[in-house]
Design a protein around this motif. Sequence first.
Motif, mmCIF file in Angstrom:
data_model
loop_
_atom_site.group_PDB
_atom_site.id
_atom_site.type_symbol
_atom_site.label_atom_id
_atom_site.label_comp_id
_atom_site.label_asym_id
_atom_site.label_seq_id
_atom_site.Cartn_x
_atom_site.Cartn_y
_atom_site.Cartn_z
ATOM 1 N N ARG A 22 36.518 58.480 20.076
ATOM 2 C CA ARG A 22 35.187 59.125 19.662
ATOM 3 C C ARG A 22 34.690 58.745 18.227
ATOM 4 N N ALA A 25 33.197 54.954 18.198
ATOM 5 C CA ALA A 25 32.295 54.789 18.991
ATOM 6 C C ALA A 25 30.768 54.384 18.792
ATOM 7 N N GLU A 26 30.375 55.133 17.386
ATOM 8 C CA GLU A 26 29.245 54.645 16.983
ATOM 9 C C GLU A 26 29.020 53.538 16.180
ATOM 10 N N ARG A 79 38.954 53.578 31.972
ATOM 11 C CA ARG A 79 37.905 53.248 33.019
ATOM 12 C C ARG A 79 36.639 54.241 32.518
ATOM 13 N N HIS A 80 36.827 55.187 32.122
ATOM 14 C CA HIS A 80 35.877 56.448 31.853
ATOM 15 C C HIS A 80 34.963 55.672 30.607
ATOM 16 N N LEU A 81 35.967 55.409 29.557
ATOM 17 C CA LEU A 81 35.268 55.050 28.550
ATOM 18 C C LEU A 81 34.366 53.621 28.704
ATOM 19 N N ALA A 138 32.755 52.733 31.468
ATOM 20 C CA ALA A 138 31.585 52.923 31.941
ATOM 21 C C ALA A 138 30.729 53.570 31.142
ATOM 22 N N ASP A 139 31.203 54.624 30.315
ATOM 23 C CA ASP A 139 30.525 55.323 29.373
ATOM 24 C C ASP A 139 29.604 54.591 28.385
ATOM 25 N N LEU A 140 30.495 53.523 27.950
ATOM 26 C CA LEU A 140 30.044 52.792 26.702
ATOM 27 C C LEU A 140 29.397 51.421 27.125
ATOM 28 N N THR A 165 35.363 44.224 31.615
ATOM 29 C CA THR A 165 35.555 45.741 31.015
ATOM 30 C C THR A 165 36.068 46.640 31.760
#
Length: 258
Positions: free
Chosen positions: A122, A125-126, A167-169, A171-173, A245
Motif C-alpha cells: 500500500r 503502490a503510488e 495474485r490480487h496485487l 491483478a489490481d496493479l 506477473t
Amino acid sequence: MVGQQSGARVALVTGGASGIGRAVVEDLARHGHRVVVLDHEEPREPLPDGTALVLGDVRSAADNERAVRTAVEAHGGLDVLVGNAGIHDGGVGLRDRPAAELAELARRVLDVDVVGYLLAARAAAEPLLERRGAMVFTLSDASYVVRGNGSGVAYAMAKHAAVGLVRHLAADLAPRVRVNAVAPGGVLTGLRAAVGAEGSAEVFGDPDGISAVIRDFNPLRVVLTPAQLAPLYRFLASDDAHGMTGEVLRPDGGLDVR
C-alpha cells in the motif's frame, strides 16, 4: 531497466538486515541499485555502502510509509519493492497449544507475514505506479507443502494467504506494476519463530541436523543459501521478466515432484 528510468534503480527491501533479505540487498546493491532497508533491528554487519536503513515495524503503516518516503526523497522515486520480512510459528500444530495461545500466535504471524506485506504494498503502490515498477515477495515452501517441512498451522496459513495477496496485487496493479514472488524451501537463514507477545527464538538452531533433514526431504538433495536465491529476486524485478506477473518461482529442490 524497470520503469525505463535513467540512472540507478531504487529498491526498498523489508527485513533486509539479515537472511534472505540481506542477500537480496547485497545482490541489488552490487548490480547498481540504490537500496533502502526497513527492519526492526540493526544488522550485525554493516549494510553495503550507500544503503539506507530505516528502523521500524512492518506491522506499522506509518513505518512502511516512512521507508517509502525515505527512498523517494533520497533517490527521486521507487522502482522495486521486495517484501521479505517474516516470522515463523515454530512448527506449532492445531492441538499443541490452548486455543487462546494458538490464536495469539496466529495473529502475530499473520500480522508480520501477511499484513506487513499488504502495508508495504500500500505504501509503495503510488511511486511504483509512477515508474512502472515491480514488487517481489518472499513466500515459502509452506505456501504449498503443509507437512514434513517444519511448518505449523499459523505459518502455513500465512504463507498460503500471501499467495492470494500476490495474485490480487498482480491483478489490481496491472498493467503498470508487476507483482511476483519467490517461494524458497530448504534454506538455512536467521528466521526466527514467534514466542509470546513479542519474543522470538531461533528456528535453525542445529544447522547440521536440519541440513540433513532438508536433503532427505527434497528430490534434488540440496540445501540452498540466501545468496543463491538473491538473483531470482533481481530477475523478477527486472525487465527480463517483463511478461511475468502473479507468478511464483519455487527454488525448493523439487518438492512439487516429491
